[in-house]
Design a protein around this motif. Structure first.
Motif, mmCIF file in Angstrom:
data_model
loop_
_atom_site.group_PDB
_atom_site.id
_atom_site.type_symbol
_atom_site.label_atom_id
_atom_site.label_comp_id
_atom_site.label_asym_id
_atom_site.label_seq_id
_atom_site.Cartn_x
_atom_site.Cartn_y
_atom_site.Cartn_z
ATOM 1 N N LEU A 243 61.350 54.581 64.185
ATOM 2 C CA LEU A 243 60.584 55.514 63.364
ATOM 3 C C LEU A 243 59.504 56.197 64.195
ATOM 4 C CD1 LEU A 243 60.140 53.350 60.131
ATOM 5 C CD2 LEU A 243 61.793 55.179 60.503
ATOM 6 N N PHE A 244 58.781 55.426 64.986
ATOM 7 C CA PHE A 244 57.699 55.974 65.810
ATOM 8 C C PHE A 244 58.246 56.898 66.896
ATOM 9 C CE2 PHE A 244 55.088 51.873 64.982
ATOM 10 C CZ PHE A 244 54.786 52.324 63.705
ATOM 11 N N LYS A 245 59.411 56.545 67.444
ATOM 12 C CA LYS A 245 59.985 57.324 68.536
ATOM 13 C C LYS A 245 60.441 58.701 68.079
ATOM 14 C CE LYS A 245 61.952 58.057 72.607
ATOM 15 N NZ LYS A 245 61.198 58.121 73.885
ATOM 16 N N ILE A 246 60.960 58.782 66.855
ATOM 17 C CA ILE A 246 61.627 60.011 66.420
ATOM 18 C C ILE A 246 60.664 61.024 65.825
ATOM 19 C CG2 ILE A 246 63.377 60.921 64.827
ATOM 20 C CD1 ILE A 246 64.894 58.265 65.226
ATOM 21 N N GLY A 247 59.735 60.609 64.989
ATOM 22 C CA GLY A 247 58.851 61.579 64.340
ATOM 23 C C GLY A 247 57.588 60.936 63.818
ATOM 24 N N SER A 248 56.765 61.740 63.144
ATOM 25 C CA SER A 248 55.473 61.238 62.676
ATOM 26 C C SER A 248 55.412 61.070 61.158
ATOM 27 C CB SER A 248 54.346 62.177 63.128
ATOM 28 O OG SER A 248 54.549 63.473 62.620
ATOM 29 N N LYS A 249 56.498 61.405 60.453
ATOM 30 C CA LYS A 249 56.535 61.212 59.005
ATOM 31 C C LYS A 249 57.859 60.563 58.645
ATOM 32 C CE LYS A 249 53.997 64.002 55.674
ATOM 33 N NZ LYS A 249 53.931 65.271 54.933
ATOM 34 N N PHE A 250 57.798 59.481 57.849
ATOM 35 C CA PHE A 250 59.056 58.827 57.507
ATOM 36 C C PHE A 250 59.046 58.350 56.066
ATOM 37 C CE2 PHE A 250 56.578 55.099 58.906
ATOM 38 C CZ PHE A 250 56.841 54.201 57.879
ATOM 39 N N SER A 251 60.261 58.204 55.554
ATOM 40 C CA SER A 251 60.490 57.621 54.237
ATOM 41 C C SER A 251 61.677 56.677 54.355
ATOM 42 C CB SER A 251 60.781 58.708 53.202
ATOM 43 O OG SER A 251 61.361 58.155 52.025
ATOM 44 N N VAL A 252 61.486 55.445 53.899
ATOM 45 C CA VAL A 252 62.570 54.460 53.895
ATOM 46 C C VAL A 252 62.784 54.016 52.459
ATOM 47 C CG1 VAL A 252 63.375 52.217 54.722
ATOM 48 C CG2 VAL A 252 61.964 53.659 56.210
ATOM 49 N N LYS A 253 63.947 54.315 51.911
ATOM 50 C CA LYS A 253 64.303 53.897 50.557
ATOM 51 C C LYS A 253 65.435 52.890 50.644
ATOM 52 C CE LYS A 253 63.178 58.453 48.602
ATOM 53 N NZ LYS A 253 63.710 59.616 47.843
ATOM 54 N N SER A 254 65.394 51.896 49.755
ATOM 55 C CA SER A 254 66.445 50.884 49.789
ATOM 56 C C SER A 254 66.679 50.302 48.405
ATOM 57 C CB SER A 254 66.080 49.761 50.772
ATOM 58 O OG SER A 254 67.188 48.936 51.024
ATOM 59 N N LYS A 255 67.927 49.916 48.173
ATOM 60 C CA LYS A 255 68.309 49.259 46.919
ATOM 61 C C LYS A 255 69.086 48.000 47.254
ATOM 62 C CE LYS A 255 70.729 49.909 42.504
ATOM 63 N NZ LYS A 255 71.379 48.582 42.544
ATOM 64 N N ASN A 256 68.666 46.889 46.671
ATOM 65 C CA ASN A 256 69.347 45.614 46.847
ATOM 66 C C ASN A 256 69.325 44.895 45.507
ATOM 67 O OD1 ASN A 256 68.761 42.423 47.531
ATOM 68 N ND2 ASN A 256 70.362 43.321 48.801
ATOM 69 N N GLY A 257 70.446 44.948 44.805
ATOM 70 C CA GLY A 257 70.488 44.377 43.468
ATOM 71 C C GLY A 257 69.537 45.107 42.541
ATOM 72 N N SER A 258 68.623 44.377 41.913
ATOM 73 C CA SER A 258 67.669 44.991 40.988
ATOM 74 C C SER A 258 66.454 45.574 41.715
ATOM 75 C CB SER A 258 67.206 43.955 39.948
ATOM 76 O OG SER A 258 66.579 42.852 40.594
ATOM 77 N N ILE B 64 61.166 54.071 41.790
ATOM 78 C CA ILE B 64 62.124 55.111 42.221
ATOM 79 C C ILE B 64 63.499 54.818 41.639
ATOM 80 C CG2 ILE B 64 60.871 55.555 44.368
ATOM 81 C CD1 ILE B 64 63.221 54.010 45.778
ATOM 82 N N ASP B 65 63.574 54.385 40.418
ATOM 83 C CA ASP B 65 64.831 53.965 39.803
ATOM 84 C C ASP B 65 65.882 55.062 39.856
ATOM 85 O OD1 ASP B 65 63.635 51.604 39.268
ATOM 86 O OD2 ASP B 65 63.160 52.060 37.166
ATOM 87 N N ASN B 66 67.156 54.623 39.964
ATOM 88 C CA ASN B 66 68.339 55.475 39.843
ATOM 89 C C ASN B 66 68.469 56.510 40.965
ATOM 90 O OD1 ASN B 66 68.997 54.201 37.356
ATOM 91 N ND2 ASN B 66 67.498 55.530 36.317
ATOM 92 N N GLN B 67 67.952 56.199 42.149
ATOM 93 C CA GLN B 67 68.170 57.080 43.290
ATOM 94 C C GLN B 67 69.353 56.618 44.146
ATOM 95 O OE1 GLN B 67 64.823 58.319 45.575
ATOM 96 N NE2 GLN B 67 63.464 58.531 43.815
ATOM 97 N N PHE B 68 69.988 55.498 43.767
ATOM 98 C CA PHE B 68 71.139 54.962 44.494
ATOM 99 C C PHE B 68 72.279 54.700 43.519
ATOM 100 C CE2 PHE B 68 67.648 53.999 47.288
ATOM 101 C CZ PHE B 68 68.173 54.017 48.579
ATOM 102 N N THR B 69 73.500 54.965 43.954
ATOM 103 C CA THR B 69 74.670 54.606 43.155
ATOM 104 C C THR B 69 75.219 53.239 43.563
ATOM 105 O OG1 THR B 69 76.115 55.764 44.718
ATOM 106 C CG2 THR B 69 75.323 57.010 42.804
ATOM 107 N N GLU B 70 74.824 52.755 44.748
ATOM 108 C CA GLU B 70 75.216 51.422 45.208
ATOM 109 C C GLU B 70 74.160 50.912 46.184
ATOM 110 O OE1 GLU B 70 78.887 51.561 47.506
ATOM 111 O OE2 GLU B 70 78.550 53.690 47.904
ATOM 112 N N ASP B 71 74.182 49.615 46.432
ATOM 113 C CA ASP B 71 73.176 49.034 47.322
ATOM 114 C C ASP B 71 73.270 49.645 48.709
ATOM 115 O OD1 ASP B 71 72.477 47.472 45.227
ATOM 116 O OD2 ASP B 71 73.139 45.570 46.072
ATOM 117 N N GLY B 72 72.106 50.003 49.251
ATOM 118 C CA GLY B 72 72.091 50.595 50.581
ATOM 119 C C GLY B 72 70.693 51.051 50.949
ATOM 120 N N THR B 73 70.612 51.779 52.059
ATOM 121 C CA THR B 73 69.322 52.232 52.583
ATOM 122 C C THR B 73 69.421 53.685 53.010
ATOM 123 O OG1 THR B 73 68.792 49.998 53.377
ATOM 124 C CG2 THR B 73 67.560 51.818 54.357
ATOM 125 N N LYS B 74 68.336 54.436 52.781
ATOM 126 C CA LYS B 74 68.239 55.834 53.216
ATOM 127 C C LYS B 74 66.931 56.012 53.985
ATOM 128 C CE LYS B 74 70.582 57.470 49.010
ATOM 129 N NZ LYS B 74 70.454 58.302 47.784
#
Length: 426
Positions: free
Chosen positions: A110-125, A151-161
């Motif tokens: 994250l630090f190497k690539i840019g100065s602003k980041f967002s990490v979203k993740s869904k794991n079960g509930s 941030i409910d309902n931003q994923f259709t399956e468990d994963g990370t963005k």
């Protein structure tokens, strides 16, 4: 004692970030993020096939993003581990069979690539977002990051963005360069060869990675050797055999938890040539051995038990684990190399080896190489029974011969005239 004062020894954020990112390549930072996705996939599936799981990477001048459906991570992991600098002891075994070692890969990337980041993740509930503007964060005394669980309902399956913006200038230039992108894609295909072979899909700007898989001849006449490895904290297998003559592809391929760390190596690192107190003489590689292929797959719950360097892109020569494995690799070379070297002397026809009727395994991991077996070459079935005749003749006479024989090709004319001669002599 009243004159004793405490000296501040805490690192500054700026110094810490500079030290983390100064010596890492952009490609290595991206690989760290892909490693996280793969760790999630392996946590879900173990060492099984990974069909249906994917990683999607978008590279633009002003945006980097990576998304996956590889299980995401829980709120507990996010708050207590994922965004900490270093791996707390209680989370050391969080991902069995993982690639990551020190718990800094994602933050460093994250630090190497840019100065602003967002990490979203869904794991079960659990579904959440962690975001930061590093230009502001670096001036805050607190080293933590804010987490948003609404941030409910931003994923259709468990994963990370992961989205990174305000890219550093050098990164932006690289991501806008076609040659850099092509080289990155090629390196991704090599590094994650075994993962792609297991069925996971990885794409870059919509382009699916598609490496040329390693092939081995395998049927009743030719069969690779298989050596199973079982250590106290690791396991694996060594597969060694022959394939088409190709000096660039010949050599050893070594995978640690499905990450390629050595590719087509033909040096003393993998037992070719040289001499040391433990291994004795090895065969020096030359292109007469260009049919040799050797694959080593190593697995461990804890990546610290594998002979990886800290960069995860090379082998630790001094590791006792690797010294043990290297002896077995040298034995495979000594078994197979003399047969390759003497293929012509043994009257084995290499053209027969590449006959379409041969089973040529390209998907090594989905085949049944799970039992120990020796290298097999049945010479009597591969004895050469034909030979080629070549000679030059006058073109006008060749054309006359074509008219007389009714043949259209030089090969057919040559065969017809040879058969005519033999018939007349008999």
């Amino acid at each position: 004692m009243d004159d004793i004062k405490k000296v501040e020894g805490d690192p500054t954020k700026g110094f810490f970030i500079d030290m983390l990112t100064r010596d890492i390549l952009l490609s290595d930072a991206i690989f760290d993020l892909v490693d996280n996705s793969i760790d999630g996939a392996r946590k879900i599936r173990g060492n099984d096939l990974l069909n249906g799981l994917w990683v999607q990477i978008i590279l633009e001048k002003d945006l980097f993003s990576i998304a996956d459906n590889c299980g995401g991570f829980s709120l507990e992991v996010a708050t207590k581990y994922a965004f900490r600098f270093g791996r707390p002891e209680q989370f050391r075994h969080q991902n069995n069979n993982s690639i990551g070692r020190f718990g800094i890969g994602m933050k460093r990337a994250l630090f190497k690539i840019g100065s602003k980041f967002s990490v979203k993740s869904k794991n079960g509930s659990d579904e959440f977002e962690v975001s930061a503007d590093l230009d502001e964060w670096i001036h805050q005394q607190d080293w933590g990051f804010n987490i948003n669980t609404n941030i409910d309902n931003q994923f259709t399956e468990d994963g990370t963005k992961i989205h990174i913006t305000q890219l550093h200038e050098s990164v932006s230039q690289d991501l806008n360069d076609d040659r850099t992108l092509n080289r990155l894609i090629m390196n991704l295909e090599k590094t994650y060869y075994a993962i792609l072979e297991k069925g996971m899909t990885i794409s870059v700007n919509g382009r699916m990675l598609s490496p040329e898989f390693i092939k081995l001849y395998d049927n009743e006449e030719v069969s690779p050797s298989v050596e199973l490895i079982e250590g106290e904290k690791f396991s694996g297998k060594i597969i060694a055999g022959i394939a088409e003559t190709n000096p660039t592809k010949a050599g050893w391929y070594i995978f640690c938890n499905d990450r390629l760390v050595v590719e087509a190596d033909k040096t003393p690192l993998t037992g070719w040539g040289g001499r040391d107190d433990e291994t004795g003489h090895g065969m020096v590689y030359h292109n007469n051995y260009a049919m040799f292929r050797g694959l080593v797959y190593l697995e461990a719950d804890d990546p610290f038990d594998l002979p990886l360097t800290t960069t995860k892109s090379g082998l630790d020569w001094d590791s006792n684990v690797y010294k043990f494995i290297k002896l077995k690799m040298i034995n495979a070379i000594k078994e197979i190399a003399p047969i390759i070297r003497n293929i012509k002397e043994l009257e084995i026809d290499e053209e027969l080896l590449s006959d379409p009727e041969f089973t040529i395994y390209s998907n090594i991991q989905s085949t049944n190489y799970n039992e120990k077996k020796p290298f097999v070459v049945v010479k009597k079935k591969l004895v050469k029974t034909t030979s080629r005749i070549q000679y030059d003749i006058n073109i006008d006479k060749l054309n006359d011969a074509k008219k007389l024989t009714g043949e259209n090709t030089n090969k057919a004319v040559g065969l017809a005239t040879f058969n005519y001669f033999m018939d007349m002599e008999n």
